[in-house]
Design a protein around this motif. Structure first.
Motif, PDB file in Angstrom:
ATOM      1  N   GLY A  59       0.721  -1.235   0.014  1.00 22.91           N
ATOM      2  CA  GLY A  59       0.025  -0.028  -0.118  1.00 22.91           C
ATOM      3  C   GLY A  59       1.060   1.136   0.083  1.00 22.91           C
ATOM      4  O   GLY A  59       0.392   2.258  -0.322  1.00 22.91           O
ATOM      5  N   ASN A  60       2.173   1.078   0.427  1.00 24.33           N
ATOM      6  CA  ASN A  60       2.989   2.145   0.406  1.00 24.33           C
ATOM      7  C   ASN A  60       4.388   1.765   0.138  1.00 24.33           C
ATOM      8  O   ASN A  60       4.525   0.609   0.160  1.00 24.33           O
ATOM      9  CB  ASN A  60       3.002   3.150   1.696  1.00 24.33           C
ATOM     10  N   GLN A  61       5.426   2.682   0.376  1.00 21.96           N
ATOM     11  CA  GLN A  61       6.877   2.331  -0.083  1.00 21.96           C
ATOM     12  C   GLN A  61       7.205   1.380   1.107  1.00 21.96           C
ATOM     13  O   GLN A  61       8.157   0.464   0.908  1.00 21.96           O
ATOM     14  CB  GLN A  61       7.683   3.512  -0.229  1.00 21.96           C
ATOM     15  N   ARG A 120       5.265   8.103  -8.619  1.00 20.68           N
ATOM     16  CA  ARG A 120       5.001   8.183  -7.166  1.00 20.68           C
ATOM     17  C   ARG A 120       4.345   9.484  -6.805  1.00 20.68           C
ATOM     18  O   ARG A 120       4.754  10.436  -7.370  1.00 20.68           O
ATOM     19  CB  ARG A 120       6.361   8.288  -6.600  1.00 20.68           C
ATOM     20  N   ASP A 133       0.186  10.207  -0.984  1.00 22.41           N
ATOM     21  CA  ASP A 133      -1.333   9.815  -0.352  1.00 22.41           C
ATOM     22  C   ASP A 133      -2.022  11.118  -0.170  1.00 22.41           C
ATOM     23  O   ASP A 133      -1.469  11.907   0.503  1.00 22.41           O
ATOM     24  CB  ASP A 133      -1.033   8.985   1.011  1.00 22.41           C
ATOM     25  N   HIS A 165       4.165   7.634   0.500  1.00 26.41           N
ATOM     26  CA  HIS A 165       4.002   7.659  -1.116  1.00 26.41           C
ATOM     27  C   HIS A 165       3.592   6.408  -1.551  1.00 26.41           C
ATOM     28  O   HIS A 165       3.914   5.363  -1.424  1.00 26.41           O
ATOM     29  CB  HIS A 165       5.871   7.589  -1.856  1.00 26.41           C
ATOM     30  N   VAL A 166       2.685   6.552  -2.684  1.00 22.88           N
ATOM     31  CA  VAL A 166       1.939   5.615  -3.288  1.00 22.88           C
ATOM     32  C   VAL A 166       2.459   5.511  -4.596  1.00 22.88           C
ATOM     33  O   VAL A 166       2.901   6.311  -5.281  1.00 22.88           O
ATOM     34  CB  VAL A 166       0.547   5.985  -3.601  1.00 22.88           C
ATOM     35  N   GLU A 192       2.772   3.526  -8.252  1.00 24.95           N
ATOM     36  CA  GLU A 192       1.861   2.615  -9.249  1.00 24.95           C
ATOM     37  C   GLU A 192       2.672   2.558 -10.651  1.00 24.95           C
ATOM     38  O   GLU A 192       3.631   3.409 -11.059  1.00 24.95           O
ATOM     39  CB  GLU A 192       0.522   3.424  -9.595  1.00 24.95           C
TER      40      GLU A 192
END
Length: 173
Positions: A49-51, A80, A83, A90-91, A93
């Protein structure tokens, strides 16, 4: 006269080194590497869900992950963003180019796996898997130490629903 047996740990270490190099070469031929493959794979299956979670899933430190993410970002394979709820997170994708790189590396990984398993029966693979788990257990690897590709064949588990309070009671349903 007793015959000499090479220590299992030494055989395993040498075999792992040979197989690892061959796998690295297979990924390199399609523009990848093991860290890149594991990052793209984990992003694709939606585990992190995150780094921080991504670093744990891949099995690297956050600083090492940041180094790899910077390179992937430069190559246009990921994006990046902060959120919206927690700006410290950082999200990460995949981009379209990242999806394409994932597919190339997946094909290379699957072809490598077919090559590696050539001539092995299902029983051989099951036996080998069991032996490797036993060896890992013998040196203290935990039951919960899942590999970075765990969940590839199955979707990640859905989060459990939290009970909600019944209207006017303050109690959980």
């Amino acid at each position: 006269m007793q015959s000499f047996r090479s220590p299992v740990g030494l055989q395993l270490s040498q075999t792992a080194r040979v197989v690892s190099r061959a796998f690295d070469d297979a990924l390199d031929q399609v523009g990848g590497s093991l860290p890149v493959w594991l990052i793209l794979l984990n992003l694709k299956i939606g585990r992190p869900g995150n780094q921080r979670e991504l670093a744990e899933a891949v099995g690297v430190r956050e600083a090492t992950l940041t180094h790899h993410l910077n390179a992937l970002d430069t190559r246009g394979l990921i994006t990046r963003r902060r959120d919206t709820v927690n700006r410290r997170i950082h999200v990460v994708e995949l981009t379209q180019a990242g999806e394409e790189a994932f597919l190339r590396m997946r094909e290379a990984a699957l072809a490598f796996d077919r090559r590696l398993n050539d001539g092995l029966t299902d029983a051989d693979r099951d036996n080998l898997s069991g032996l490797l788990h036993r060896l890992a257990g013998n040196v203290g690897a935990g039951e919960n130490d899942s590999p970075p590709w765990a969940g590839l064949a199955e979707p990640p588990p859905k989060p459990a629903r939290r009970p909600t309070a019944a209207p006017g009671t303050g109690a959980a349903e």
